[in-house]
Design a protein around this motif. Structure first.
Motif, PDB file in Angstrom:
ATOM      1  N   LEU A  44      41.967  29.464  32.326  1.00  0.00           N
ATOM      2  CA  LEU A  44      42.733  30.488  33.044  1.00  0.00           C
ATOM      3  C   LEU A  44      42.038  31.855  33.022  1.00  0.00           C
ATOM      4  CD1 LEU A  44      46.435  29.629  32.199  1.00  0.00           C
ATOM      5  CD2 LEU A  44      44.986  28.830  34.066  1.00  0.00           C
ATOM      6  N   ARG A  45      41.227  32.081  31.990  1.00  0.00           N
ATOM      7  CA  ARG A  45      40.501  33.352  31.941  1.00  0.00           C
ATOM      8  C   ARG A  45      39.690  33.580  33.218  1.00  0.00           C
ATOM      9  NH1 ARG A  45      36.322  36.646  30.421  1.00  0.00           N
ATOM     10  NH2 ARG A  45      36.660  37.864  28.536  1.00  0.00           N
ATOM     11  N   ASP A  46      39.056  32.504  33.706  1.00  0.00           N
ATOM     12  CA  ASP A  46      38.233  32.620  34.913  1.00  0.00           C
ATOM     13  C   ASP A  46      39.076  32.893  36.160  1.00  0.00           C
ATOM     14  OD1 ASP A  46      36.251  31.948  33.177  1.00  0.00           O
ATOM     15  OD2 ASP A  46      36.099  29.851  33.838  1.00  0.00           O
ATOM     16  N   LEU A  47      40.367  32.578  36.066  1.00  0.00           N
ATOM     17  CA  LEU A  47      41.241  32.722  37.240  1.00  0.00           C
ATOM     18  C   LEU A  47      42.164  33.929  37.125  1.00  0.00           C
ATOM     19  CD1 LEU A  47      42.290  28.962  37.498  1.00  0.00           C
ATOM     20  CD2 LEU A  47      40.591  30.145  38.891  1.00  0.00           C
ATOM     21  N   ALA A  48      41.957  34.742  36.078  1.00  0.00           N
ATOM     22  CA  ALA A  48      42.930  35.806  35.786  1.00  0.00           C
ATOM     23  C   ALA A  48      43.154  36.735  36.985  1.00  0.00           C
ATOM     24  CB  ALA A  48      42.470  36.611  34.571  1.00  0.00           C
ATOM     25  N   VAL A  49      42.066  37.139  37.641  1.00  0.00           N
ATOM     26  CA  VAL A  49      42.215  38.091  38.749  1.00  0.00           C
ATOM     27  C   VAL A  49      42.910  37.422  39.938  1.00  0.00           C
ATOM     28  CG1 VAL A  49      40.943  39.494  40.410  1.00  0.00           C
ATOM     29  CG2 VAL A  49      40.302  39.539  38.000  1.00  0.00           C
ATOM     30  N   GLU A  50      42.517  36.181  40.221  1.00  0.00           N
ATOM     31  CA  GLU A  50      43.154  35.490  41.358  1.00  0.00           C
ATOM     32  C   GLU A  50      44.638  35.226  41.093  1.00  0.00           C
ATOM     33  OE1 GLU A  50      41.383  32.230  43.426  1.00  0.00           O
ATOM     34  OE2 GLU A  50      39.374  33.062  43.291  1.00  0.00           O
ATOM     35  N   ILE A  51      44.980  34.975  39.826  1.00  0.00           N
ATOM     36  CA  ILE A  51      46.397  34.773  39.490  1.00  0.00           C
ATOM     37  C   ILE A  51      47.169  36.064  39.741  1.00  0.00           C
ATOM     38  CG2 ILE A  51      48.003  34.377  37.575  1.00  0.00           C
ATOM     39  CD1 ILE A  51      45.870  32.385  36.447  1.00  0.00           C
ATOM     40  N   ALA A  52      46.607  37.189  39.301  1.00  0.00           N
ATOM     41  CA  ALA A  52      47.270  38.485  39.544  1.00  0.00           C
ATOM     42  C   ALA A  52      47.392  38.758  41.043  1.00  0.00           C
ATOM     43  CB  ALA A  52      46.499  39.606  38.863  1.00  0.00           C
ATOM     44  N   GLY A  61      43.858  32.506  45.929  1.00  0.00           N
ATOM     45  CA  GLY A  61      42.472  32.535  46.379  1.00  0.00           C
ATOM     46  C   GLY A  61      41.851  31.161  46.228  1.00  0.00           C
ATOM     47  N   PRO A  62      40.614  30.974  46.692  1.00  0.00           N
ATOM     48  CA  PRO A  62      40.005  29.631  46.735  1.00  0.00           C
ATOM     49  C   PRO A  62      39.906  28.927  45.375  1.00  0.00           C
ATOM     50  CG  PRO A  62      38.610  31.273  47.841  1.00  0.00           C
ATOM     51  CD  PRO A  62      39.741  32.024  47.243  1.00  0.00           C
ATOM     52  N   ALA A  63      39.449  29.616  44.329  1.00  0.00           N
ATOM     53  CA  ALA A  63      39.283  28.944  43.035  1.00  0.00           C
ATOM     54  C   ALA A  63      40.631  28.585  42.434  1.00  0.00           C
ATOM     55  CB  ALA A  63      38.493  29.853  42.080  1.00  0.00           C
ATOM     56  N   LEU A  64      41.596  29.486  42.569  1.00  0.00           N
ATOM     57  CA  LEU A  64      42.936  29.210  42.051  1.00  0.00           C
ATOM     58  C   LEU A  64      43.585  28.069  42.821  1.00  0.00           C
ATOM     59  CD1 LEU A  64      45.342  29.841  40.235  1.00  0.00           C
ATOM     60  CD2 LEU A  64      45.982  31.693  41.807  1.00  0.00           C
ATOM     61  N   ALA A  65      43.402  28.049  44.131  1.00  0.00           N
ATOM     62  CA  ALA A  65      43.984  26.980  44.952  1.00  0.00           C
ATOM     63  C   ALA A  65      43.463  25.620  44.488  1.00  0.00           C
ATOM     64  CB  ALA A  65      43.658  27.201  46.424  1.00  0.00           C
ATOM     65  N   SER A  66      42.188  25.564  44.174  1.00  0.00           N
ATOM     66  CA  SER A  66      41.599  24.317  43.713  1.00  0.00           C
ATOM     67  C   SER A  66      42.202  23.901  42.364  1.00  0.00           C
ATOM     68  CB  SER A  66      40.079  24.493  43.620  1.00  0.00           C
ATOM     69  OG  SER A  66      39.519  23.548  42.750  1.00  0.00           O
ATOM     70  N   ALA A  67      42.390  24.865  41.463  1.00  0.00           N
ATOM     71  CA  ALA A  67      42.988  24.553  40.156  1.00  0.00           C
ATOM     72  C   ALA A  67      44.434  24.096  40.318  1.00  0.00           C
ATOM     73  CB  ALA A  67      42.911  25.783  39.251  1.00  0.00           C
TER      74      ALA A  67
ATOM     75  N   GLY B 263      49.076  46.225  48.925  1.00  0.00           N
ATOM     76  CA  GLY B 263      48.390  47.236  48.136  1.00  0.00           C
ATOM     77  C   GLY B 263      48.311  46.846  46.670  1.00  0.00           C
ATOM     78  N   HIS B 264      47.332  47.384  45.992  1.00  0.00           N
ATOM     79  CA  HIS B 264      47.172  47.162  44.553  1.00  0.00           C
ATOM     80  C   HIS B 264      46.957  45.697  44.211  1.00  0.00           C
ATOM     81  CE1 HIS B 264      48.450  51.301  44.415  1.00  0.00           C
ATOM     82  NE2 HIS B 264      49.515  50.963  45.111  1.00  0.00           N
ATOM     83  N   GLY B 265      46.489  44.921  45.171  1.00  0.00           N
ATOM     84  CA  GLY B 265      46.162  43.516  44.927  1.00  0.00           C
ATOM     85  C   GLY B 265      44.687  43.297  45.207  1.00  0.00           C
ATOM     86  N   PRO B 266      44.367  42.305  46.025  1.00  0.00           N
ATOM     87  CA  PRO B 266      42.975  42.025  46.350  1.00  0.00           C
ATOM     88  C   PRO B 266      42.355  43.197  47.120  1.00  0.00           C
ATOM     89  CG  PRO B 266      44.440  40.333  47.235  1.00  0.00           C
ATOM     90  CD  PRO B 266      45.299  41.406  46.699  1.00  0.00           C
ATOM     91  N   SER B 267      41.050  43.225  47.188  1.00  0.00           N
ATOM     92  CA  SER B 267      40.381  44.277  47.938  1.00  0.00           C
ATOM     93  C   SER B 267      40.544  44.026  49.436  1.00  0.00           C
ATOM     94  CB  SER B 267      38.896  44.298  47.585  1.00  0.00           C
ATOM     95  OG  SER B 267      38.277  43.139  48.101  1.00  0.00           O
TER      96      SER B 267
END
Lengths: 231, 362
Positions: A44-52, A61-67, B263-267
């Motif tokens: 999950l560390r690798d997906l932290a930003v996509e999860i947020a 996002g693509p990597a999270l969708a795959s997981a 806003g405040h999410g992805p770029s």
């Protein structure tokens, strides 16, 4: 068979990932040995930003969708979180928050956690088990908690083996069950099947049940409308 | 194919000046935007319906009636009309009235709303959202097609020999779109009635839109309304343009970064990569929009969101100039190329009246 391991450890190397790997190896060995089990580890560390981002945008996002796809199609899951502030980590919870709430229905799950001391071991029972019960997963009876001191002590290996046996049994049972449901040819596979006491949920489509199209299942509209007619 | 704009009707501070328009200014701005849409040659203006701040359009037919009086060709629509919490009888009446005043330049899009509390505010239960959409629309559908309706359902008081007035213009009800982002049940409902399906894809990746539209198309054919390619599909889009692509990105970035929804999410770059949002030159908008039919098939209506995120009215009107002058004429031409003969035109009142007469004669 597909085994997916979700690990929410943050440091590298992480004791959470270590526990996850020990459990994955034990389950693979018991679920049919090498080659029979396809193991995928989701860090999950690798997906932290996509999860947020998924929390803010509503889509992965693509990597999270795959997981998420891997989790939703697994025959069994091992989920491992570090204990943060008396519960699972926020990242761990957020991953299951963005997962389709139906995705784990009927799926066997082994819950595990790591922590600095044994004082948090009941986190498995008061936090993880209710979460996965809510998601209608089949949670195996033995959860595995590893405090720092457990790594050098007796007992952890036995707990890992017991939990792994329970998960492997359910995974084999579900796969065998699906074959039995598919036709008599599958009955041969019941040799070496799990103990009789293990319930094998087999999904039987209800009469006039949903129809599939475009990757979705829908209730035919007439049924939806008819259900609303006053008696 | 029809091109137009749809507005959420949000009152959002301009992040570059910190200024928030008043409700009055925003309402007048929406009207100015609608009039501009006609002036630059767009076909459709649609307004959202909301019952909470920071949104202003709680009374869509009032606004659309006013716009109808100030325009001549523009089709007036909604995005969306809350089929869950509005009384279907009142929807039948309001939109039939609007149809008469606007000489048939009216259609509407059914939706369930984006705010949970709107259900209890109107005495409804959000857990019944889909069921309310199903039952209320079934009643609305009858009220527009049967002069006298006797009806009983689960959610509304029964009707005995009720006639909704005025009757639809030329006895042809407004065309209905069913809008949904993620509920397959709504695609199924649109297919069942042979109505249009609008996928508001603006915050969603293409593969999700593709699956929802495929579901609708295949079920449309299942219910015998035609081939899957003949189903009536609408899509959203959102754009910000300047002649020079870098200028568009530079100017729009603060609006994107602070927008209430994304806003405040992805770029900005990640978001434009994964969703229909296009920030750049008119040519880039043309290229991106033309890709929509690769996954949705040839479709009938394209609506753009342009007045969002606190953009000042002046910038929005400039967007409409670019849409009208440079983007839509090219899109009309390009979408017409290779469009199979069997793909229907976008619905208009005149065409629906003609089709109804044909049915009566035969």
């Amino acid at each position: 068979m597909r085994l997916v391991v979700v690990s929410a450890g943050l440091s590298v190397p992480s004791s959470t990932r270590l526990l996850a790997d020990r459990l994955a190896t034990a389950v693979s060995d018991r679920a049919g040995g090498q080659g029979a089990v396809d193991v995928r580890v989701v860090e999950l560390r690798d997906l932290a930003v996509e999860i947020a981002h998924n929390l803010t945008t509503g889509f992965p996002g693509p990597a999270l969708a795959s997981a998420l796809d891997a989790v939703a199609t697994a025959d069994g899951l091992i989920v491992v979180t570090p204990v943060f502030s008396a519960s699972y980590s926020g990242l761990f919870k957020s991953f299951f928050d963005v997962l389709d709430p139906e995705a784990l229905t009927g799926r066997p799950v082994l819950i595990a956690a790591t922590g600095g001391s044994a004082r948090h071991s009941l986190v498995l029972e008061h936090a993880l088990r209710p979460l996965f019960s809510y998601l209608r997963a089949v949670v195996v009876p033995t959860g595995v908690y590893a405090a720092s001191e457990d790594w050098g002590a007796e007992g952890l290996a036995e707990r890992i083996e017991r939990a792994a046996a329970e998960l492997a049994g359910l995974m084999r049972g579900l796969t065998a069950g699906a074959r039995v449901a598919a036709g008599p040819a599958g009955s041969a596979d019941r040799a070496g099947s799990p103990p009789e006491s293990v319930q094998v949920p087999v999904s039987v489509p209800a009469p006039g049940g949903p129809v599939g199209a475009g990757g979705f299942e829908v209730i035919p509209f007439e049924q939806q409308l008819a259900a609303l007619r006053p008696e | 194919m029809q091109f137009g704009i749809f507005s959420v009707g949000d009152v959002t501070p301009d992040p570059t000046t910190g200024r928030t328009p008043t409700e009055g200014e925003r309402i007048k701005a929406m009207v100015a935007i609608a009039q501009k849409a006609e002036e630059v040659g767009l076909d459709v203006f649609a307004t959202g319906e909301h019952h909470n701040p920071p949104f202003v359009p709680s009374s869509p037919t009032t606004m659309l009636g006013y716009v109808a009086a100030r325009t001549e060709k523009l089709i007036l629509s909604t995005s969306t009309t809350l089929i869950t919490t509005n009384d279907p009888v009142k929807i039948a009446e309001d939109f039939a009235m609007l149809q008469h005043l606007a000489d048939g330049r009216v259609d509407l899009m059914m939706g369930r709303g984006n705010t949970g509390p709107v259900y209890p505010w109107f005495g409804k239960d959000i857990r019944q959202g889909i069921n309310l959409a199903v039952e209320n629309y079934a009643l609305l559908h009858r009220l527009w097609r049967e002069d006298v309706v006797t009806w009983e359902g689960k959610f509304r008081t029964p009707l005995q020999s009720f006639t909704s007035t005025p009757r639809p213009l030329d006895d042809v009800p407004p065309f209905v779109w069913h809008g949904s982002i993620r509920s397959p049940e709504i695609a199924e409902q649109a297919a069942y009635y042979g109505d249009g399906f609008f996928h508001n894809n603006i915050f969603w990746p293409a593969d999700h839109t593709k699956r929802m539209v495929e579901l609708y198309r295949s079920r449309y054919a299942h219910y015998g309304h035609g081939t899957p390619e003949q189903a009536i599909v609408g899509l959203g889009g959102q754009v910000f343009m300047r002649r020079n692509s870098q200028d568009a990105v530079r100017e729009f970035r603060p609006y994107f970064d602070n927008a209430p929804v994304y806003g405040h999410g992805p770029s900005l770059e990640e978001f434009t990569d994964q969703t229909p949002l296009t920030v750049g030159s008119p040519q880039e908008v043309i290229e991106k929009t033309l890709t929509f039919r690769e996954y949705a098939g040839d479709y009938q209506r394209q609506l753009f969101l342009v007045d969002h995120a606190g953009l000042p009215l002046k910038s929005v009107l400039e967007q409409l100039d670019l849409l009208g002058e440079e983007v839509v004429p090219v899109l009309r031409e390009e979408f017409a190329k290779g469009r199979p003969a069997g793909v229907p035109e976008a619905p208009t009142h005149a065409a629906r009246v003609a089709a109804a007469k044909e049915v009566t004669v035969s």
